[in-house]
Scaffold this motif. Structure first.
Motif, short mmCIF file in Angstrom:
data_model
loop_
_atom_site.label_atom_id
_atom_site.label_comp_id
_atom_site.label_asym_id
_atom_site.label_seq_id
_atom_site.Cartn_x
_atom_site.Cartn_y
_atom_site.Cartn_z
N ARG A 96 33.99 17.36 1.44
CA ARG A 96 32.95 17.63 2.46
C ARG A 96 33.16 19.00 3.08
N LEU A 97 34.40 19.33 3.44
CA LEU A 97 34.66 20.63 4.05
C LEU A 97 34.39 21.78 3.08
N LEU A 98 34.70 21.59 1.81
CA LEU A 98 34.42 22.62 0.82
C LEU A 98 32.92 22.83 0.66
N VAL A 99 32.16 21.74 0.57
CA VAL A 99 30.70 21.87 0.42
C VAL A 99 30.10 22.49 1.67
N GLU A 100 30.56 22.10 2.83
CA GLU A 100 30.05 22.70 4.07
C GLU A 100 30.28 24.20 4.08
N ALA A 101 31.43 24.64 3.60
CA ALA A 101 31.72 26.09 3.54
C ALA A 101 30.77 26.79 2.58
N VAL A 102 30.50 26.16 1.44
CA VAL A 102 29.58 26.75 0.45
C VAL A 102 28.17 26.82 1.03
N LEU A 103 27.72 25.76 1.68
CA LEU A 103 26.37 25.76 2.25
C LEU A 103 26.24 26.78 3.37
N LYS A 104 27.27 26.94 4.15
CA LYS A 104 27.25 27.96 5.21
C LYS A 104 27.14 29.36 4.60
N GLU A 105 27.87 29.61 3.52
CA GLU A 105 27.79 30.90 2.85
C GLU A 105 26.39 31.11 2.25
N ALA A 106 25.82 30.06 1.68
CA ALA A 106 24.47 30.15 1.10
C ALA A 106 23.46 30.50 2.19
N GLN A 107 23.58 29.88 3.35
CA GLN A 107 22.69 30.20 4.46
C GLN A 107 22.88 31.63 4.92
N ARG A 108 24.13 32.08 4.98
CA ARG A 108 24.42 33.46 5.37
C ARG A 108 23.74 34.43 4.40
N ARG A 109 23.65 34.04 3.14
CA ARG A 109 23.01 34.87 2.12
C ARG A 109 21.48 34.76 2.14
N GLY A 110 20.96 33.86 2.96
CA GLY A 110 19.51 33.69 3.05
C GLY A 110 18.91 32.85 1.94
N LEU A 111 19.72 32.04 1.27
CA LEU A 111 19.21 31.18 0.19
C LEU A 111 18.43 30.01 0.78
N ASN A 112 17.40 29.57 0.06
CA ASN A 112 16.58 28.44 0.50
C ASN A 112 17.13 27.10 0.04
N GLU A 113 17.92 27.13 -1.04
CA GLU A 113 18.50 25.89 -1.54
C GLU A 113 19.77 26.22 -2.32
N VAL A 114 20.58 25.18 -2.52
CA VAL A 114 21.76 25.26 -3.36
C VAL A 114 21.60 24.17 -4.41
N ARG A 115 21.88 24.53 -5.65
CA ARG A 115 21.80 23.59 -6.77
C ARG A 115 23.20 23.29 -7.28
N THR A 116 23.34 22.17 -7.97
CA THR A 116 24.61 21.84 -8.62
C THR A 116 24.34 20.97 -9.83
N HIS A 117 25.32 20.90 -10.71
CA HIS A 117 25.31 19.98 -11.85
C HIS A 117 26.42 18.97 -11.57
N ALA A 118 26.06 17.85 -11.00
CA ALA A 118 27.05 16.87 -10.55
C ALA A 118 27.40 15.88 -11.65
N SER A 119 28.67 15.60 -11.77
CA SER A 119 29.12 14.59 -12.71
C SER A 119 28.71 13.21 -12.20
N ARG A 120 28.86 12.22 -13.06
CA ARG A 120 28.59 10.84 -12.63
C ARG A 120 29.51 10.47 -11.47
N ALA A 121 30.75 10.94 -11.51
CA ALA A 121 31.71 10.62 -10.46
C ALA A 121 31.36 11.32 -9.15
N ALA A 122 30.84 12.54 -9.23
CA ALA A 122 30.57 13.34 -8.02
C ALA A 122 29.20 13.06 -7.40
N ARG A 123 28.29 12.47 -8.15
CA ARG A 123 26.93 12.26 -7.63
C ARG A 123 26.91 11.57 -6.26
N PRO A 124 27.62 10.46 -6.06
CA PRO A 124 27.57 9.81 -4.74
C PRO A 124 28.03 10.71 -3.60
#
Length: 158
Positions: A96-124
């Motif tokens: 959660r903390l890692l994703v929050e850091a990535v999303l904060k950086e994406a917002q700082r960059r002015g991105l409208n969305e973040v995409r990922t390719h989630a494994s079956r294990a990571a999807r939830p």
């Protein structure tokens, strides 16, 4: 447990690769076959290639009392390409903390969305963090093995 999120350093290559490898071979083991896991995370690390990928992206590391617990990254085009937490640190908020850091950086960059390719294990975990499944990739191939995953995204507030 004291979790610190910090920037990736070249000396983190082996520890981040170990988190990647162990997360796939232990955390994802109930979702994928042995052949799929070996294709996805072979037993041998290309340290130079691994380090190059981490430094080409904006990569952050979760450090727990001086030990690398996991890492995540963001590519220039808004892809959260990697999110792996060593199983010994799972279910403690590291991801959660890692994703929050990535999303904060994406917002700082002015991105409208973040995409990922989630494994079956990571999807939830990604769904708990607000990501939505766009579609399932049944035909995702890695080193000659089909390793299904999910294209997911999260919209960022302006």
């Amino acid at each position: 447990m004291n979790i610190t999120i910090r920037g990736y350093r070249p000396g983190d290559a082996e520890a981040t690769w170990r988190a990647f490898h162990e997360a796939i071979h232990r955390t994802a083991a109930s979702y994928y076959s042995e052949e799929q896991m070996k294709a996805w995370a072979p037993g041998v690390m290309d340290a130079q290639g691994w380090n190059a990928r981490r430094t080409q992206a904006w990569t952050v590391v979760a450090d727990v009392d001086g030990e690398v617990a996991g890492f995540s990254d963001l590519t220039a085009d808004g892809l959260l390409d990697m999110l792996f937490v060593h199983p010994e640190f799972g279910r403690r908020g590291v991801g959660r903390l890692l994703v929050e850091a990535v999303l904060k950086e994406a917002q700082r960059r002015g991105l409208n969305e973040v995409r990922t390719h989630a494994s079956r294990a990571a999807r939830p975990a990604f769904e708990r963090l607000g990501f939505i499944v766009d579609h399932e990739n049944e035909d995702n191939w890695i080193r000659g093995q089909k390793v299904p995953n999910f294209d997911m995204y999260v919209a960022l507030a302006p």
